[in-house]
Design a protein around this motif. Sequence first.
Motif, PDB file in Angstrom:
ATOM      1  N   ALA A 272      45.077  49.733  40.895  1.00  0.00           N
ATOM      2  CA  ALA A 272      46.021  49.807  42.024  1.00  0.00           C
ATOM      3  C   ALA A 272      45.268  49.806  43.347  1.00  0.00           C
ATOM      4  N   ALA A 273      44.167  50.562  43.423  1.00  0.00           N
ATOM      5  CA  ALA A 273      43.353  50.590  44.642  1.00  0.00           C
ATOM      6  C   ALA A 273      42.706  49.229  44.887  1.00  0.00           C
ATOM      7  N   SER A 274      42.264  48.563  43.828  1.00  0.00           N
ATOM      8  CA  SER A 274      41.619  47.250  43.964  1.00  0.00           C
ATOM      9  C   SER A 274      42.564  46.219  44.560  1.00  0.00           C
ATOM     10  N   ILE A 275      43.835  46.258  44.135  1.00  0.00           N
ATOM     11  CA  ILE A 275      44.823  45.314  44.658  1.00  0.00           C
ATOM     12  C   ILE A 275      44.910  45.417  46.174  1.00  0.00           C
ATOM     13  N   LYS A 276      44.996  46.650  46.651  1.00  0.00           N
ATOM     14  CA  LYS A 276      45.121  46.862  48.096  1.00  0.00           C
ATOM     15  C   LYS A 276      43.838  46.476  48.825  1.00  0.00           C
ATOM     16  N   LEU A 277      42.682  46.838  48.276  1.00  0.00           N
ATOM     17  CA  LEU A 277      41.408  46.553  48.938  1.00  0.00           C
ATOM     18  C   LEU A 277      41.131  45.058  49.004  1.00  0.00           C
ATOM     19  N   MET A 278      41.493  44.324  47.955  1.00  0.00           N
ATOM     20  CA  MET A 278      41.266  42.878  47.971  1.00  0.00           C
ATOM     21  C   MET A 278      42.147  42.195  49.000  1.00  0.00           C
ATOM     22  N   PHE A 279      43.384  42.657  49.121  1.00  0.00           N
ATOM     23  CA  PHE A 279      44.259  42.028  50.105  1.00  0.00           C
ATOM     24  C   PHE A 279      43.783  42.295  51.527  1.00  0.00           C
ATOM     25  N   LEU A 280      43.326  43.512  51.766  1.00  0.00           N
ATOM     26  CA  LEU A 280      42.916  43.885  53.118  1.00  0.00           C
ATOM     27  C   LEU A 280      41.520  43.388  53.484  1.00  0.00           C
ATOM     28  N   HIS A 281      40.783  42.876  52.499  1.00  0.00           N
ATOM     29  CA  HIS A 281      39.429  42.329  52.734  1.00  0.00           C
ATOM     30  C   HIS A 281      38.517  43.357  53.406  1.00  0.00           C
ATOM     31  N   GLU A 282      38.592  44.586  52.937  1.00  0.00           N
ATOM     32  CA  GLU A 282      37.801  45.647  53.545  1.00  0.00           C
ATOM     33  C   GLU A 282      36.498  45.928  52.803  1.00  0.00           C
ATOM     34  N   VAL A 283      36.263  45.262  51.687  1.00  0.00           N
ATOM     35  CA  VAL A 283      35.078  45.533  50.878  1.00  0.00           C
ATOM     36  C   VAL A 283      34.283  44.256  50.667  1.00  0.00           C
ATOM     37  N   HIS A 284      32.985  44.428  50.403  1.00  0.00           N
ATOM     38  CA  HIS A 284      32.130  43.280  50.119  1.00  0.00           C
ATOM     39  C   HIS A 284      32.558  42.612  48.814  1.00  0.00           C
ATOM     40  N   TYR A 285      32.370  41.324  48.772  1.00  0.00           N
ATOM     41  CA  TYR A 285      32.810  40.521  47.625  1.00  0.00           C
ATOM     42  C   TYR A 285      32.183  40.999  46.318  1.00  0.00           C
ATOM     43  N   THR A 286      30.874  41.182  46.312  1.00  0.00           N
ATOM     44  CA  THR A 286      30.178  41.571  45.081  1.00  0.00           C
ATOM     45  C   THR A 286      30.647  42.939  44.589  1.00  0.00           C
ATOM     46  N   ILE A 334      31.541  35.996  35.304  1.00  0.00           N
ATOM     47  CA  ILE A 334      30.311  35.217  35.545  1.00  0.00           C
ATOM     48  C   ILE A 334      30.577  34.077  36.522  1.00  0.00           C
ATOM     49  N   ILE A 335      31.697  33.392  36.343  1.00  0.00           N
ATOM     50  CA  ILE A 335      32.050  32.304  37.254  1.00  0.00           C
ATOM     51  C   ILE A 335      32.170  32.817  38.680  1.00  0.00           C
ATOM     52  N   ASN A 336      32.850  33.948  38.835  1.00  0.00           N
ATOM     53  CA  ASN A 336      33.044  34.525  40.162  1.00  0.00           C
ATOM     54  C   ASN A 336      31.745  35.046  40.761  1.00  0.00           C
ATOM     55  N   LEU A 337      30.821  35.420  39.897  1.00  0.00           N
ATOM     56  CA  LEU A 337      29.532  35.911  40.371  1.00  0.00           C
ATOM     57  C   LEU A 337      28.658  34.753  40.845  1.00  0.00           C
ATOM     58  N   ILE A 338      28.806  33.611  40.173  1.00  0.00           N
ATOM     59  CA  ILE A 338      27.994  32.432  40.526  1.00  0.00           C
ATOM     60  C   ILE A 338      28.488  31.798  41.822  1.00  0.00           C
ATOM     61  N   MET A 339      29.806  31.685  41.952  1.00  0.00           N
ATOM     62  CA  MET A 339      30.343  31.087  43.172  1.00  0.00           C
ATOM     63  C   MET A 339      31.462  31.953  43.736  1.00  0.00           C
ATOM     64  N   ILE A 340      31.470  32.112  45.026  1.00  0.00           N
ATOM     65  CA  ILE A 340      32.455  32.952  45.705  1.00  0.00           C
ATOM     66  C   ILE A 340      33.821  32.268  45.689  1.00  0.00           C
ATOM     67  N   VAL A 341      34.818  32.989  45.232  1.00  0.00           N
ATOM     68  CA  VAL A 341      36.183  32.459  45.193  1.00  0.00           C
ATOM     69  C   VAL A 341      37.079  33.391  45.995  1.00  0.00           C
ATOM     70  N   PRO A 342      38.212  32.904  46.482  1.00  0.00           N
ATOM     71  CA  PRO A 342      39.153  33.779  47.208  1.00  0.00           C
ATOM     72  C   PRO A 342      39.670  34.896  46.307  1.00  0.00           C
ATOM     73  N   TYR A 343      40.015  36.011  46.930  1.00  0.00           N
ATOM     74  CA  TYR A 343      40.516  37.150  46.152  1.00  0.00           C
ATOM     75  C   TYR A 343      41.794  36.819  45.403  1.00  0.00           C
ATOM     76  N   ILE A 344      42.580  35.931  45.964  1.00  0.00           N
ATOM     77  CA  ILE A 344      43.821  35.554  45.293  1.00  0.00           C
ATOM     78  C   ILE A 344      43.532  34.837  43.973  1.00  0.00           C
ATOM     79  N   VAL A 345      42.397  34.132  43.907  1.00  0.00           N
ATOM     80  CA  VAL A 345      41.977  33.483  42.667  1.00  0.00           C
ATOM     81  C   VAL A 345      41.570  34.534  41.630  1.00  0.00           C
TER      82      VAL A 345
END
Length: 363
Positions: A272-286, A334-345
């Motif tokens: 639940a916390a991850s959903i909110k944090l990904m939408f708000l783009h407040e955390v580093h991608y990794t 692994i795919i997401n680690l190799i290449m940066i994708v949007p949070y919605i993906v």
Amino acid sequence: MEDKKVTWLELFYDLLFVAAVATATHVLLHVEKGYIHPAYLLKFALIFIPIWWAWTGQTMFINRFGQDFLHQRIFMILQMLFVLIMISSLSVDFDQYYFSFLIGYIGLRALTAIQYLVMQNLENGDRKKVARFLGARFGIGAFLSFLSIFFDSWVRYAVLYAGIIVDIVLPILGHKYLVRVTTNTAHLLERFALLTLILFGESVVSILAVLQPQKGDWHSILFSIISFVLIISMWWQYFDNVEKKVNKSIQGTGQTIVYGHLFILMSLSMIAASIKLMFLHEVHYTFILYFVFGSVLLYFIATSIVFHQYRYEQHRLKIYHLGLFLGTLAAFFIINLIMIVPYIVIMGELTLFFIIYAKFTTT
């Protein structure tokens, strides 16, 4: 096994824990320089565990010994008062509210221990022995936690949680005693399912919190729709298993259900916390990648362990199912680690994973 129904008072009791769960989840939203500081991750666990154990203590008593007697109603109503004290004391700044929290928690655990000791005078045989065993052991755990009042700084918390750990571990060590008075599996699964439903509700609240009403904000709308489908897939998988795939006549101590749900409930708060944090783009991608996939992996492992033991033999999953689920999750990570994708993906990938998980575990 005697049919045991969830009472209205139990449902009312559950409602008090909605605020507690929300407070614990909110701790995960404290982001500093793109990360959830390790101190907040620790505080989340330290807040969540007493909430879960306080709720579990009363639930297990009702499961084994609960009847709609006047004195049991009074005990439960008194517990609600201590729940309110404990919930009002939950804060990231724990030191400031420590004593009121301690009063709430010790009050809850002491009343649970007293309830068992009262029941030993009303029961016979193995039921009398189990009531005495649990009442005395939980009294020891509560007393150890109470001793924290005489200490300061980190020692105070070490003593408090030493008592909580003793409280949690003693039923496991006393398995040979508890197995003499088995739990009512149907009632226990229903109780934990109701608490789990509260946390699914917390996830829906996270979606509502990020949904933006501005005209033409299609990214927000699409993100919310995908998030909702993800949660519905999780709900479908969990509750279809509870309702259709598990053998509720299996008798035992119920410890797999009890301790397994600690990780199910914690992972739901983390998702639940991850959903909110990904939408708000407040955390580093990794960081969010490790955090959200770790949360989903924890949920998957916990639900797999809990349901596997209670599934009907013909419905038990095979090893290749485990390979499919873990392989799918690992491939996305692994795919997401190799290449940066949007949070919605990422949300879409997790939604697909849970659709697959639901499909193979409920049909």
